[in-house]
Enzyme design. Structure first.
Site, mmCIF file in Angstrom:
data_model
loop_
_atom_site.group_PDB
_atom_site.id
_atom_site.type_symbol
_atom_site.label_atom_id
_atom_site.label_comp_id
_atom_site.label_asym_id
_atom_site.label_seq_id
_atom_site.Cartn_x
_atom_site.Cartn_y
_atom_site.Cartn_z
ATOM 1 N N LYS A 139 -12.418 -4.878 1.365
ATOM 2 C CA LYS A 139 -11.618 -3.885 2.111
ATOM 3 C C LYS A 139 -12.533 -2.821 2.714
ATOM 4 O O LYS A 139 -12.388 -2.451 3.865
ATOM 5 C CB LYS A 139 -10.595 -3.183 1.207
ATOM 6 C CG LYS A 139 -9.380 -3.969 0.817
ATOM 7 C CD LYS A 139 -8.384 -4.223 1.909
ATOM 8 C CE LYS A 139 -8.664 -5.502 2.620
ATOM 9 N NZ LYS A 139 -8.028 -6.708 2.129
ATOM 10 N N GLU A 179 -14.802 -4.301 5.641
ATOM 11 C CA GLU A 179 -14.182 -4.744 6.896
ATOM 12 C C GLU A 179 -13.614 -3.598 7.726
ATOM 13 O O GLU A 179 -13.552 -3.706 8.939
ATOM 14 C CB GLU A 179 -13.133 -5.834 6.664
ATOM 15 C CG GLU A 179 -11.910 -5.402 5.928
ATOM 16 C CD GLU A 179 -10.936 -6.552 5.681
ATOM 17 O OE1 GLU A 179 -10.895 -7.497 6.475
ATOM 18 O OE2 GLU A 179 -10.207 -6.474 4.681
ATOM 19 N N HIS A 206 -28.657 -9.048 -13.960
ATOM 20 C CA HIS A 206 -29.416 -10.206 -13.490
ATOM 21 C C HIS A 206 -29.883 -10.052 -12.044
ATOM 22 O O HIS A 206 -30.202 -11.043 -11.394
ATOM 23 C CB HIS A 206 -28.570 -11.477 -13.647
ATOM 24 C CG HIS A 206 -28.203 -11.753 -15.067
ATOM 25 N ND1 HIS A 206 -29.115 -12.141 -16.016
ATOM 26 C CD2 HIS A 206 -27.021 -11.638 -15.718
ATOM 27 C CE1 HIS A 206 -28.519 -12.277 -17.179
ATOM 28 N NE2 HIS A 206 -27.242 -11.971 -17.032
ATOM 29 N N TRP A 238 19.227 -8.703 -0.764
ATOM 30 C CA TRP A 238 18.512 -9.905 -1.191
ATOM 31 C C TRP A 238 18.634 -9.893 -2.706
ATOM 32 O O TRP A 238 18.188 -8.953 -3.349
ATOM 33 C CB TRP A 238 17.051 -9.830 -0.747
ATOM 34 C CG TRP A 238 16.365 -11.134 -0.934
ATOM 35 C CD1 TRP A 238 16.034 -11.717 -2.120
ATOM 36 C CD2 TRP A 238 15.959 -12.028 0.085
ATOM 37 N NE1 TRP A 238 15.444 -12.925 -1.887
ATOM 38 C CE2 TRP A 238 15.377 -13.142 -0.543
ATOM 39 C CE3 TRP A 238 16.022 -12.007 1.480
ATOM 40 C CZ2 TRP A 238 14.864 -14.223 0.166
ATOM 41 C CZ3 TRP A 238 15.503 -13.083 2.176
ATOM 42 C CH2 TRP A 238 14.931 -14.178 1.530
ATOM 43 N N CYS A 276 16.196 -5.754 1.268
ATOM 44 C CA CYS A 276 17.410 -4.949 1.349
ATOM 45 C C CYS A 276 17.255 -3.863 2.402
ATOM 46 O O CYS A 276 16.188 -3.313 2.596
ATOM 47 C CB CYS A 276 17.686 -4.290 0.019
ATOM 48 S SG CYS A 276 18.123 -5.473 -1.239
ATOM 49 N N ARG A 291 14.289 -8.608 8.291
ATOM 50 C CA ARG A 291 13.761 -8.515 6.933
ATOM 51 C C ARG A 291 14.321 -9.619 6.025
ATOM 52 O O ARG A 291 13.773 -9.869 4.962
ATOM 53 C CB ARG A 291 14.133 -7.160 6.330
ATOM 54 C CG ARG A 291 13.403 -6.012 6.960
ATOM 55 C CD ARG A 291 13.767 -4.731 6.258
ATOM 56 N NE ARG A 291 12.793 -3.698 6.531
ATOM 57 C CZ ARG A 291 11.634 -3.592 5.894
ATOM 58 N NH1 ARG A 291 11.310 -4.446 4.948
ATOM 59 N NH2 ARG A 291 10.808 -2.631 6.192
ATOM 60 N N LYS A 297 -6.051 -10.940 12.990
ATOM 61 C CA LYS A 297 -5.067 -11.034 11.900
ATOM 62 C C LYS A 297 -4.911 -12.467 11.421
ATOM 63 O O LYS A 297 -4.648 -12.728 10.258
ATOM 64 C CB LYS A 297 -3.732 -10.474 12.385
ATOM 65 C CG LYS A 297 -2.689 -10.342 11.293
ATOM 66 C CD LYS A 297 -3.071 -9.273 10.290
ATOM 67 C CE LYS A 297 -2.211 -9.297 9.053
ATOM 68 N NZ LYS A 297 -2.877 -8.686 7.895
ATOM 69 N N ASN A 317 18.597 0.138 -3.029
ATOM 70 C CA ASN A 317 17.416 -0.736 -3.004
ATOM 71 C C ASN A 317 16.601 -0.413 -4.243
ATOM 72 O O ASN A 317 16.409 0.771 -4.538
ATOM 73 C CB ASN A 317 16.523 -0.434 -1.798
ATOM 74 C CG ASN A 317 17.153 -0.875 -0.500
ATOM 75 O OD1 ASN A 317 18.107 -1.626 -0.493
ATOM 76 N ND2 ASN A 317 16.590 -0.389 0.602
ATOM 77 N N GLY A 318 16.068 -1.420 -4.895
ATOM 78 C CA GLY A 318 15.235 -1.145 -6.068
ATOM 79 C C GLY A 318 15.724 -1.947 -7.261
ATOM 80 O O GLY A 318 16.594 -2.809 -7.138
ATOM 81 N N GLU A 346 -12.337 -7.862 -3.894
ATOM 82 C CA GLU A 346 -11.360 -7.436 -2.888
ATOM 83 C C GLU A 346 -11.613 -5.983 -2.451
ATOM 84 O O GLU A 346 -11.528 -5.658 -1.265
ATOM 85 C CB GLU A 346 -9.940 -7.613 -3.464
ATOM 86 C CG GLU A 346 -8.804 -7.042 -2.633
ATOM 87 C CD GLU A 346 -8.674 -7.626 -1.232
ATOM 88 O OE1 GLU A 346 -9.406 -8.555 -0.877
ATOM 89 O OE2 GLU A 346 -7.837 -7.095 -0.481
HETATM 90 C C1 F6R Z 1 -9.008 -9.342 4.774
HETATM 91 C C2 F6R Z 1 -8.178 -10.369 5.341
HETATM 92 C C3 F6R Z 1 -8.761 -11.710 5.520
HETATM 93 C C4 F6R Z 1 -7.695 -12.781 5.297
HETATM 94 C C5 F6R Z 1 -8.242 -14.181 5.615
HETATM 95 C C6 F6R Z 1 -7.221 -15.248 5.320
HETATM 96 O O1 F6R Z 1 -8.319 -8.140 4.649
HETATM 97 O O2 F6R Z 1 -7.051 -10.127 5.690
HETATM 98 O O3 F6R Z 1 -9.841 -11.914 4.658
HETATM 99 O O4 F6R Z 1 -7.272 -12.731 3.963
HETATM 100 O O5 F6R Z 1 -8.603 -14.228 6.965
HETATM 101 O O6 F6R Z 1 -6.035 -15.020 6.002
HETATM 102 P P1 F6R Z 1 -4.698 -15.699 5.581
HETATM 103 O O7 F6R Z 1 -4.242 -15.114 4.299
HETATM 104 O O8 F6R Z 1 -3.746 -15.415 6.707
HETATM 105 O O9 F6R Z 1 -4.960 -17.174 5.448
#
Ligand code: F6R
Length: 613
Positions: A490, A493, A509, A74, A2, A27, A608, A100-101, A486
């Protein structure tokens, strides 16, 4: 997703609002509408489908006026139709609202208003807002005060703009939680309002951003901001730079920060149109499946990489609990090398935000060759993983630019929850009452995510204390074990600190040998069925002089006596808890990386979308 645009000034609002809505087209939306005030009367045009349809309608039946609001929608409540498109009008035609919401308590408010004789024209939750405001003005409050009082009755997270024929010189805008931003654009003798700054950037670069629980009264000559409790606010004016990157980043220093803070909104968009809050029914129109096919499913194999693989590990708990189907999760990069056993009664679910990760695509091809049903969860529309699948669910998280995935992660958790409910409904493993309850739990997510984000300053302060440590251990159990993985990913990386995620029960262990006063231990210890076990792990870490940071349930004061630092998250049913427990960990990684001067959005050696083996 939205979008909201508003204008008050001397020019014709219609083309300005329409132009703003066009800038938000990327969007996605299923209907759009505009209302302007002309000679004391509200005129409104709405249409379904593309913005062109609304444009054509406006060419045939033009409206003009120096104040107006518009919206792209949406669907969340009710089908995409003209009747359900925003703006929504009060019964007397004097008030109009865009929103929105999700109004979490709209069913109850609607019943209350109906009992008082209010007529509802749409199936939306938004409509209760305009009727509440109309009633409060009728009781003698001015537009700003009526809006403020109406908002106090709404549960959930919202961005709202109100216009009234009774107050033809002003718009009232509100932000509650993180269902999307509200920016006020300052012009010369004119003012703009937008949910997203690209909508108004061509008119002004001077912006004011409303914080959660703030409300603005906006006229052509200025604006005033107050809190929802009525205290005046001296809001800062931001000068947005001209280059497109800074413009897109808006008020945030990094894209990753923006994307973390966008999660209330991205989750609203993920949920939109897919679950009925009245009967809990889930609709996944791009993943067609008959009840018969769903009942024949014997197994789901989730394939993914990195963060998406951890999302898959969380989804395993959801799918097994709600749809009673066994799930295995494997890395895309490993799957095809083990000659996997698959047939037509298996579904392979690929999770990939980019939809282009080569290892995940290769695993999908392997599944295709072996005759399994192929599904994907993707963020990038039109990506390969979406195109080659038999069925897909989009994350609806919007573009994710920071290399470290954040909002796509939480969106993929919610997508898997919806998939689990969908399969559970088709397979008959969920009763109607259970489905309704799950829908209500999902509706609370955007608001609760907002509560966690409101405490970001505490995480920032903690990051300053932790920035110089070289090793971290993240512990979790059950559905929150993947969140430990996770959180560690984070941190490593983006800040280049070594961090490991472990199932808490495994600590004794081996990894316990590492713990000393130089090892911060991050323990996800929310109040669920493994809470006591987590407390005992915390005690063991403390006994070895580890520094313990606990992610705990709001209200749990006991844990303060066990851990050195506590980051609180709101209570949710265990299957949804990872959506909130991951957020402090995203924030911690972000603030530690900022403290260390790292390149947060483009960490070294990472891309990315990983399209090479
Ligand atoms: C970590 C990260 C990567 C992706 C991985 C898979 O923050 O972004 O570990 O998750 O490279 O990427 P996708 O989801 O695009 O297949």
């Amino acid at each position: 997703m939205c979008g909201i645009v508003g204008y008050v000034g001397q020019k014709n609002a219609t083309p300005i609002v329409l132009n703003g809505l066009k800038r938000l087209e990327y969007r996605g939306y299923d209907s759009a509408g505009i209302a302007v005030l002309n000679n004391g009367a509200i005129e409104r045009r709405r249409d379904v489908g593309k913005l062109e349809n609304l444009e054509r309608r406006l060419a045939d039946e033009p409206i003009s006026g120096a104040i107006g609001i518009g919206h792209t929608r949406w669907a969340t409540h009710g089908q995409p139709s003209e009747r359900n498109a925003h703006p929504h009008l009060s019964n007397d035609g004097q008030f109009v609202v865009v929103h929105n919401g999700i109004v979490e308590n709209y069913l109850e408010l609607r019943e209350l208003l109906r009992a008082q004789g209010v007529r509802f024209e749409s199936e939306t939750d938004t409509e209760v807002i305009v009727h509440l405001i109309a009633q409060l003005v009728a009781q003698g409050h001015d537009l700003t005060e009526a809006t403020r009082r109406a908002c106090l009755q709404l549960r959930g997270a919202h961005a709202i703009v109100v216009m009234s024929a009774r107050y033809p010189d002003r718009l009232v805008a509100v932000r509650i939680g993180n269902a999307g931003g509200v920016a006020l654009g300052i012009g010369q003798g004119e003012m703009y309002i937008a949910s997203d700054i690209p909508a108004i950037l061509e008119y002004t670069r001077q912006l004011v951003f409303l914080e959660s629980r703030q409300l603005a009264t906006v006229t052509a000559n200025g604006y005033s901001v107050q809190t929802l409790s009525g205290e005046p606010v001296d809001a800062a004016i931001h000068q947005i730079a001209w280059d497109p990157v800074s413009a897109a980043r808006g008020e945030y220093r990094h894209f990753m920060q923006k994307e973390i803070f966008e999660q209330g909104r991205s989750l609203t968009d993920t949920i939109r149109g897919r679950i009925s809050f009245e009967d809990g029914r889930v609709t996944l129109s791009d993943l067609p499946l008959s009840a018969d096919e769903a009942r024949r499913l014997k197994r789901i194999v989730t394939v993914a990489c990195g963060t998406s693989a951890y999302a898959g590990l969380v989804g395993k708990f959801m799918l097994e609990a709600l749809a009673r189907i066994p799930v295995e999760v494997d890395y895309g990069s490993e799957y095809r090398y083990r000659d996997p056993i698959l047939d037509g009664d298996c579904a392979v679910l690929a999770i990939t935000q980019s939809g282009e990760t080569v290892d995940t695509l290769a695993a999908m091809e392997e599944a295709r060759e072996k005759g399994a049903r192929l599904w994907s969860i993707v963020n990038v529309i039109g990506s390969q993983a979406m195109r080659i699948a038999d069925g897909y669910i989009t994350m609806q998280a919007g573009p994710e630019i920071g290399v470290a995935s954040t909002k796509a992660f939480t969106a993929s958790l919610v997508d898997q929850y919806l998939l689990a409910l969908y399969l559970g409904q088709l397979r008959g493993t969920l009763s109607a009452e259970q489905a309704r309850q799950h829908a209500q739990d999902i509706a609370r997510l955007p608001d609760l995510v907002g509560h966690v984000l409101d405490r970001a300053a505490e995480v920032e302060a903690l990051a300053k204390k932790l920035r110089d440590y070289q090793n971290f251990l993240y512990l979790g159990r059950g559905i929150n074990y993947p969140i430990a993985l996770e959180g560690a990913l984070k941190l490593k990386e983006i800040s280049y600190i070594h961090a490991e995620g472990y199932p808490a029960g495994e600590m004794k262990h081996g990894p316990i040998a590492l713990i000393d006063e130089k090892m911060p231990v991050l323990a996800i210890a929310i109040q669920d069925s493994v809470y006591e076990k987590m407390i005992s792990q915390i005690e063991q870490a403390k006994a070895r002089r580890g520094i313990v940071i606990a992610v705990a349930t709001e209200g749990d004061t006991f844990i303060q006596s066990k851990a050195d630092h506590v980051l609180y998250v709101p209570k949710l049913p265990p299957l949804l808890s990872p959506v909130v427990t991951v957020i402090p960990l995203q924030l911690l990684a972000y603030y530690v990386a900022v403290e260390r001067g790292a390149d947060v959005d483009q960490p070294r050696n990472l891309a990315k979308s990983v399209t090479v083996e």
